[in-house]
Design a protein around this motif. Structure first.
Motif, PDB file in Angstrom:
ATOM      1  N   ASP A 147      43.370  75.389 120.689  1.00 27.58           N
ATOM      2  CA  ASP A 147      44.342  75.861 119.692  1.00 27.58           C
ATOM      3  C   ASP A 147      45.747  76.069 120.254  1.00 27.58           C
ATOM      4  O   ASP A 147      46.603  76.638 119.571  1.00 27.58           O
ATOM      5  N   ASP A 186      35.289  79.673 114.646  1.00 26.88           N
ATOM      6  CA  ASP A 186      35.238  78.316 114.073  1.00 26.88           C
ATOM      7  C   ASP A 186      35.131  77.255 115.165  1.00 26.88           C
ATOM      8  O   ASP A 186      35.020  76.065 114.872  1.00 26.88           O
ATOM      9  N   HIS A 187      35.183  77.693 116.420  1.00 31.36           N
ATOM     10  CA  HIS A 187      35.014  76.771 117.545  1.00 31.36           C
ATOM     11  C   HIS A 187      33.667  76.961 118.240  1.00 31.36           C
ATOM     12  O   HIS A 187      33.184  76.053 118.900  1.00 31.36           O
ATOM     13  N   HIS A 241      37.921  78.349 123.451  1.00 35.02           N
ATOM     14  CA  HIS A 241      38.173  79.789 123.338  1.00 35.02           C
ATOM     15  C   HIS A 241      37.062  80.345 122.456  1.00 35.02           C
ATOM     16  O   HIS A 241      36.238  79.580 121.953  1.00 35.02           O
ATOM     17  N   HIS A 276      43.054  71.819 115.726  1.00 39.59           N
ATOM     18  CA  HIS A 276      42.915  71.559 114.294  1.00 39.59           C
ATOM     19  C   HIS A 276      43.804  70.369 113.937  1.00 39.59           C
ATOM     20  O   HIS A 276      44.892  70.229 114.484  1.00 39.59           O
TER      21      HIS A 276
HETATM   22 ZN   LIG Z   1      41.031  77.375 115.841  1.00 36.07          ZN
END
Ligand SMILES: [Zn+2]
Length: 421
Positions: free
Chosen positions: A204, A96-97, A92, A245
């Motif tokens: 996620d 942070d990805h 996505h 995560h």
């Molecule tokens: Zn995330």
């Protein structure tokens, strides 16, 4: 994976360790092998995991890590294998990805080889356009959520080179991957199925916490579709789940429990909320009427540490019923200052409202205390004594929350009150 991280993963599953211990164990970059040619790189719970797959034509990466720790991920991958990155899949468009991708682009440029091909769901493009349109807002919201004053949201989002809509079969260097779209935390999500290894990379959809499906300051999330996507994953019967995560979950039985329980909690909230909506209930009636599934929420991987079930019920209401909560006074409300002054005049002044708020706080009635102290503050915004009570009330509200988001938002207003007291 180092031994400390492995031990902590097991203790996390048993509910015997906090996630902070795991973050400490993987700090600096830690690798979990999930197949002969597949590893997962972790740097922290806060930032997304990265999966690397070795193929005859180069590496395939699923996600790329964050601006903050992407260099640690890069170093860990390069220690494992030095072939060029052929393809990157974004699960996505959250930063942070995605943001670690610049390191792989730069590496390719340095070696004079083609940059990685980025594959993602179509809606990632729309997300990045929205990020460009709401850069200031995102900086404020993220700065508040994570208490980083002055935080600047990144720009220069690396767009995908190839997009897909529903499902996409990806073949690179003899490795076959299936990309499947679903909506959950985001509307642009992909989960990846590795049929050879029977490994599911969930993005996620799984985060080792109650799903982040109700975040108060973010765009609409999709709890019902989220559950639907999890049921699709469950039907694949994976032998391991790589979450967005937190540590990898190994074993078919554990993978099934993780997917089933997470789907069940979202289904429970959705079905209950929908039933009440269909009976014409107001938002307040829905919030009171939906029973939170306590047994599921007690699971080590579903604790409401990040988002809050109450926020998710609001999110579900909003998804189906819009923003009007069913209280006619809220359709075209008076300005808060006018309402505050009116009530202060009725009861003998803003100080009286604040005093009552302080008493309610002492009795543990933090919700009610927040109403009264906000009215007092709206009536007399310059009154330092009112702001002192206000700071106390929001400290109490934050302490009463389990979710990071709830604590963070109350803390923003506690700090505001402190500076004005
Ligand atoms: Zn995330």
């Amino acid at each position: 994976m180092n031994n400390a991280a492995m031990t902590i993963s097991e203790r996390l599953w048993q509910g015997e360790a906090p996630m902070e211990d795991w973050t400490a164990a993987v700090a600096g970059g830690s690798i979990t092998p999930v197949g002969e040619d597949v590893v997962v790189v972790h740097t922290s719970y806060v930032f997304g995991n990265v999966t690397a797959i070795r193929t005859a034509d180069g590496l395939v990466l699923i996600d790329t890590g964050s601006r903050e720790t992407g260099d640690q991920t890069f170093a860990a991958i390069r220690k494992w294998d030095d072939r060029p990155v052929h393809t990157v899949i974004y699960t996505h468009g959250h930063i942070d990805h995605t943001f670690g991708v610049h390191l792989y682009d730069a590496e390719a440029d340095q070696h004079g080889v083609p940059r990685p091909r980025i594959v993602a769901h179509r809606s990632v493009l729309e997300r990045f356009s929205r990020y460009d349109a709401t850069h200031g807002l995102n900086s404020v919201v993220m700065g508040r959520q994570f208490n980083m004053p002055g935080y600047a949201f990144p720009d220069q989002h690396r767009r995908p080179d190839q997009i897909y809509d529903d499902v996409f079969g990806l073949d690179v260097g003899g490795v076959h991957l299936e990309l499947i779209h679903g909506r959950g935390e985001t509307d642009d999500a992909t989960f990846v199925w590795m049929p050879q290894e029977r490994v599911l990379v969930s993005g996620d959809f799984i985060i080792w916490a109650f799903p982040n499906a109700g975040n108060p300051r973010k765009v609409q999330r999709h709890a019902p579709d989220w559950a639907h996507a999890l049921r699709k994953m469950e039907a694949l019967a994976p032998k391991a789940v790589v979450p967005g995560h937190g540590p990898v979950v190994f074993g078919a039985a554990r993978a099934k429990a993780l997917l089933d329980d997470t789907a069940s909690v979202l289904e429970s909230l959705t079905h209950q909320a929908l039933k009440l909506l269909n009976e014409g209930k107001t938002l307040e009636e829905v919030l009171v009427g939906v029973e939170q599934p306590a047994e599921l929420l007690a699971k080590p991987y579903l604790k409401p540490k990040y988002d809050d079930p109450e926020f998710v019920i609001r999110g579900i209401y909003h998804l189906y019923a819009g923003w009007f909560d069913g209280n006619p006074a809220h359709l075209k409300p008076a300005p808060a200052a006018e309402l505050g002054r009116e009530l202060a005049a009725l009861c003998g002044g803003a100080a009286v409202l604040a005093e009552r708020a302080a008493t309610l706080l002492k009795d543990g009635k933090t919700r009610l205390a927040a109403h009264l102290v906000e009215l007092a503050s709206a009536a007399a915004p310059e009154d330092a004594a009112v702001q002192r009570v206000r700071a106390d009330v929001y400290a109490g509200c934050a302490a009463a929350e389990t979710s990071l988001i709830g604590k963070a938002i109350f803390s923003v207003y506690r700090r505001d009150a402190e500076t004005r007291s």
